[in-house]
Scaffold this motif. Structure first.
Motif, PDB file in Angstrom:
ATOM      1  N   ALA A 233     -29.061  54.741  19.829  1.00 12.17           N
ATOM      2  CA  ALA A 233     -27.962  54.341  20.541  1.00 12.17           C
ATOM      3  C   ALA A 233     -28.138  53.556  20.868  1.00 12.17           C
ATOM      4  CB  ALA A 233     -27.129  54.995  21.510  1.00 12.17           C
ATOM      5  N   ALA A 234     -30.255  52.805  21.172  1.00 11.63           N
ATOM      6  CA  ALA A 234     -30.207  51.815  21.954  1.00 11.63           C
ATOM      7  C   ALA A 234     -30.518  50.697  21.007  1.00 11.63           C
ATOM      8  CB  ALA A 234     -32.014  51.722  22.515  1.00 11.63           C
ATOM      9  N   LEU A 235     -30.690  51.000  19.488  1.00 13.22           N
ATOM     10  CA  LEU A 235     -30.935  50.236  18.191  1.00 13.22           C
ATOM     11  C   LEU A 235     -29.439  49.743  17.862  1.00 13.22           C
ATOM     12  CD1 LEU A 235     -33.456  52.916  16.137  1.00 13.22           C
ATOM     13  CD2 LEU A 235     -33.795  50.228  17.368  1.00 13.22           C
ATOM     14  N   ALA A 236     -28.586  50.123  18.004  1.00  8.97           N
ATOM     15  CA  ALA A 236     -26.928  50.071  18.339  1.00  8.97           C
ATOM     16  C   ALA A 236     -26.219  48.980  19.522  1.00  8.97           C
ATOM     17  CB  ALA A 236     -25.816  50.491  17.318  1.00  8.97           C
ATOM     18  N   GLY A 237     -27.335  48.744  20.118  1.00  5.61           N
ATOM     19  CA  GLY A 237     -27.237  47.854  21.554  1.00  5.61           C
ATOM     20  C   GLY A 237     -25.802  48.720  22.371  1.00  5.61           C
ATOM     21  N   GLY A 238     -26.670  50.396  22.662  1.00  5.04           N
ATOM     22  CA  GLY A 238     -26.585  51.398  22.765  1.00  5.04           C
ATOM     23  C   GLY A 238     -27.094  51.281  24.503  1.00  5.04           C
ATOM     24  N   GLY A 239     -26.812  52.634  24.779  1.00  8.72           N
ATOM     25  CA  GLY A 239     -27.239  52.931  26.092  1.00  8.72           C
ATOM     26  C   GLY A 239     -28.732  54.194  26.180  1.00  8.72           C
ATOM     27  N   GLY A 240     -29.171  54.483  27.347  1.00  7.18           N
ATOM     28  CA  GLY A 240     -29.873  55.525  27.175  1.00  7.18           C
ATOM     29  C   GLY A 240     -30.961  55.632  27.460  1.00  7.18           C
ATOM     30  N   LEU A 241     -32.136  57.005  27.338  1.00  8.09           N
ATOM     31  CA  LEU A 241     -33.261  56.423  27.664  1.00  8.09           C
ATOM     32  C   LEU A 241     -34.040  55.427  26.484  1.00  8.09           C
ATOM     33  CD1 LEU A 241     -33.982  59.943  28.734  1.00  8.09           C
ATOM     34  CD2 LEU A 241     -34.189  57.722  30.102  1.00  8.09           C
ATOM     35  N   GLY A 242     -33.361  55.463  24.861  1.00  5.08           N
ATOM     36  CA  GLY A 242     -33.553  54.643  23.908  1.00  5.08           C
ATOM     37  C   GLY A 242     -33.933  53.223  24.621  1.00  5.08           C
ATOM     38  N   LYS A 243     -33.092  52.905  25.212  1.00  2.00           N
ATOM     39  CA  LYS A 243     -33.319  51.225  26.060  1.00  2.00           C
ATOM     40  C   LYS A 243     -34.669  51.067  26.077  1.00  2.00           C
ATOM     41  CE  LYS A 243     -30.711  49.169  28.391  1.00  2.00           C
ATOM     42  NZ  LYS A 243     -29.457  48.695  28.742  1.00  2.00           N
ATOM     43  N   ILE A 244     -35.619  52.247  27.082  1.00  5.73           N
ATOM     44  CA  ILE A 244     -36.713  52.205  27.659  1.00  5.73           C
ATOM     45  C   ILE A 244     -38.081  51.669  26.508  1.00  5.73           C
ATOM     46  CG2 ILE A 244     -39.118  53.472  28.536  1.00  5.73           C
ATOM     47  CD1 ILE A 244     -36.536  55.110  30.197  1.00  5.73           C
ATOM     48  N   ILE A 245     -37.293  52.326  25.142  1.00  5.93           N
ATOM     49  CA  ILE A 245     -38.329  52.002  23.531  1.00  5.93           C
ATOM     50  C   ILE A 245     -38.276  51.227  23.067  1.00  5.93           C
ATOM     51  CG2 ILE A 245     -38.996  53.607  21.319  1.00  5.93           C
ATOM     52  CD1 ILE A 245     -38.436  56.597  22.802  1.00  5.93           C
ATOM     53  N   THR A 246     -37.327  50.788  22.923  1.00  9.10           N
ATOM     54  CA  THR A 246     -36.529  49.727  22.547  1.00  9.10           C
ATOM     55  C   THR A 246     -37.096  48.209  23.089  1.00  9.10           C
ATOM     56  OG1 THR A 246     -34.373  49.653  23.453  1.00  9.10           O
ATOM     57  CG2 THR A 246     -34.772  50.503  21.262  1.00  9.10           C
ATOM     58  N   PHE A 247     -36.706  48.498  24.062  1.00  8.66           N
ATOM     59  CA  PHE A 247     -37.600  47.069  24.614  1.00  8.66           C
ATOM     60  C   PHE A 247     -38.991  46.915  25.166  1.00  8.66           C
ATOM     61  CE2 PHE A 247     -39.049  45.377  29.283  1.00  8.66           C
ATOM     62  CZ  PHE A 247     -38.686  44.451  29.536  1.00  8.66           C
ATOM     63  N   GLY A 248     -39.524  47.890  25.409  1.00 12.13           N
ATOM     64  CA  GLY A 248     -41.227  48.082  25.052  1.00 12.13           C
ATOM     65  C   GLY A 248     -41.285  47.703  23.423  1.00 12.13           C
ATOM     66  N   LEU A 249     -41.170  48.264  22.102  1.00  9.77           N
ATOM     67  CA  LEU A 249     -41.064  47.632  21.490  1.00  9.77           C
ATOM     68  C   LEU A 249     -40.632  46.153  21.063  1.00  9.77           C
ATOM     69  CD1 LEU A 249     -39.970  50.716  19.154  1.00  9.77           C
ATOM     70  CD2 LEU A 249     -42.481  49.962  19.080  1.00  9.77           C
ATOM     71  N   GLY A 250     -39.928  45.502  21.478  1.00  8.74           N
ATOM     72  CA  GLY A 250     -39.738  44.317  21.616  1.00  8.74           C
ATOM     73  C   GLY A 250     -40.706  43.804  22.396  1.00  8.74           C
ATOM     74  N   THR A 251     -40.901  43.719  23.548  1.00  2.00           N
ATOM     75  CA  THR A 251     -42.015  42.844  24.215  1.00  2.00           C
ATOM     76  C   THR A 251     -43.349  43.707  24.090  1.00  2.00           C
ATOM     77  OG1 THR A 251     -42.118  44.519  25.948  1.00  2.00           O
ATOM     78  CG2 THR A 251     -40.062  42.517  26.166  1.00  2.00           C
ATOM     79  N   GLN A 252     -43.456  44.013  22.690  1.00  2.00           N
ATOM     80  CA  GLN A 252     -44.833  45.324  22.813  1.00  2.00           C
ATOM     81  C   GLN A 252     -45.508  45.549  23.734  1.00  2.00           C
ATOM     82  OE1 GLN A 252     -46.793  41.888  21.127  1.00  2.00           O
ATOM     83  NE2 GLN A 252     -46.240  41.970  19.083  1.00  2.00           N
ATOM     84  N   ARG A 253     -44.838  46.325  24.774  1.00  2.00           N
ATOM     85  CA  ARG A 253     -45.262  46.960  26.169  1.00  2.00           C
ATOM     86  C   ARG A 253     -45.091  48.481  25.435  1.00  2.00           C
ATOM     87  NH1 ARG A 253     -42.088  44.351  31.318  1.00  2.00           N
ATOM     88  NH2 ARG A 253     -42.456  42.131  31.004  1.00  2.00           N
ATOM     89  N   TYR A 254     -46.369  48.468  24.786  1.00  3.66           N
ATOM     90  CA  TYR A 254     -46.740  50.059  24.172  1.00  3.66           C
ATOM     91  C   TYR A 254     -46.802  51.231  25.253  1.00  3.66           C
ATOM     92  CZ  TYR A 254     -46.832  47.090  19.881  1.00  3.66           C
ATOM     93  OH  TYR A 254     -46.679  45.593  19.486  1.00  3.66           O
ATOM     94  N   GLY A 255     -46.882  50.514  26.217  1.00  2.19           N
ATOM     95  CA  GLY A 255     -47.131  51.580  27.167  1.00  2.19           C
ATOM     96  C   GLY A 255     -45.809  52.152  27.721  1.00  2.19           C
ATOM     97  N   GLU A 256     -44.963  51.680  27.908  1.00  3.58           N
ATOM     98  CA  GLU A 256     -42.907  51.690  28.266  1.00  3.58           C
ATOM     99  C   GLU A 256     -42.841  52.522  26.876  1.00  3.58           C
ATOM    100  OE1 GLU A 256     -40.888  48.700  29.619  1.00  3.58           O
ATOM    101  OE2 GLU A 256     -41.858  47.999  30.920  1.00  3.58           O
ATOM    102  N   VAL A 257     -43.253  52.434  26.062  1.00  6.21           N
ATOM    103  CA  VAL A 257     -42.598  53.462  24.916  1.00  6.21           C
ATOM    104  C   VAL A 257     -43.292  54.503  24.747  1.00  6.21           C
ATOM    105  CG1 VAL A 257     -42.926  53.307  22.077  1.00  6.21           C
ATOM    106  CG2 VAL A 257     -42.587  50.664  23.199  1.00  6.21           C
ATOM    107  N   LEU A 258     -44.632  54.368  25.334  1.00  6.59           N
ATOM    108  CA  LEU A 258     -44.892  55.739  25.260  1.00  6.59           C
ATOM    109  C   LEU A 258     -44.533  57.029  26.399  1.00  6.59           C
ATOM    110  CD1 LEU A 258     -47.128  58.360  24.421  1.00  6.59           C
ATOM    111  CD2 LEU A 258     -48.447  56.833  25.771  1.00  6.59           C
TER     112      LEU A 258
END
Length: 227
Positions: free
Chosen positions: A168-193
């Motif tokens: 969902a986060a890849l299409a502007g939605g919510g849920g836990l995927g936002k943590i992963i996409t935000f981490g990827l976008g800001t290069q905070r790979y610890g948040e992605v993990l």
């Protein structure tokens, strides 16, 4: 320290911050949104797939349709459906719930169909001998005997949808995927993990809870036979 160690330490620091869990848009809030989206997708899929599967199994028709839907669901990527819906103007949570429901429905349809079709013929014949209508036979005889397969289908479907909702986060939605996409976008790979670990742990916790629920929902004679 290797790059992997750095990412792991960043994930641990992030997860150990209380604000990460409790602030607005934090883990707890995103988990609640994630579960609501899962419930909506599975509920929509079950509302269609279980009645259709039950009736097809009762009439012993539609085997070709069931096989086709199963194969089609494996061929269609959920992410592709999300982007297709987004291109049609449906973004975020709505697009993901619809895509996840499409993904979930065939599993429920197949399990319900097989469960009802495989009901004990002697029990079905006895019900007919008692003068039961087709509807009563389906509801009072076949579906109770199919509960093991239906509940197994629900368990599998729910866990799969929980694992799919992060799209969902890849299409502007919510849920836990936002943590992963935000981490990827800001290069905070610890948040992605950390986001990936949270989703995996949520899947394991839900699967464990559903395993207990599946056993409770299964009638005792069938429970003994299957376990």
């Amino acid at each position: 320290m290797t790059a992997g160690d750095g990412v792991l330490s960043q994930a641990l620091v992030w997860l150990n911050d209380p604000l990460t869990w409790t602030e607005q848009g934090g883990i707890l809030e995103l988990t609640g949104e994630h579960l609501l989206m899962t419930a909506a997708a599975v509920g929509a899929a079950a509302a269609v797939a279980i009645p259709v599967g039950a009736w097809l199994g009762h009439t012993d028709r539609g085997a070709g349709l069931v096989v086709w839907l199963t194969n089609a669901s494996r061929a269609l990527p959920t992410l592709g459906i999300v982007f297709l819906l987004a291109s049609a103007g449906l973004f975020g949570n709505t697009a993901t719930v619809i895509a996840a429901a499409f993904f979930a429905a065939p599993v429920l349809l197949v399990n319900t169909y097989e469960g009802v079709r495989g009901a004990d013929p002697d029990a079905r014949d006895a019900a007919r001998g008692m003068g039961m209508s087709d509807g009563r036979i389906l509801l009072q005889v076949e579906l109770p005997l199919a509960v093991t397969l239906v509940s197994a289908g629900l368990r599998t479907t729910i866990v799969q949808v929980v694992a799919t909702i992060p799209l969902a986060a890849l299409a502007g939605g919510g849920g836990l995927g936002k943590i992963i996409t935000f981490g990827l976008g800001t290069q905070r790979y610890g948040e992605v993990l950390a986001g990936g670990v949270i989703v995996a742990l949520l899947c394991l916790a839900i699967d464990g809870a559903l395993a207990v629920g599946q056993r409770i929902a299964t009638p005792a004679p069938l429970r003994v036979r299957s376990g």
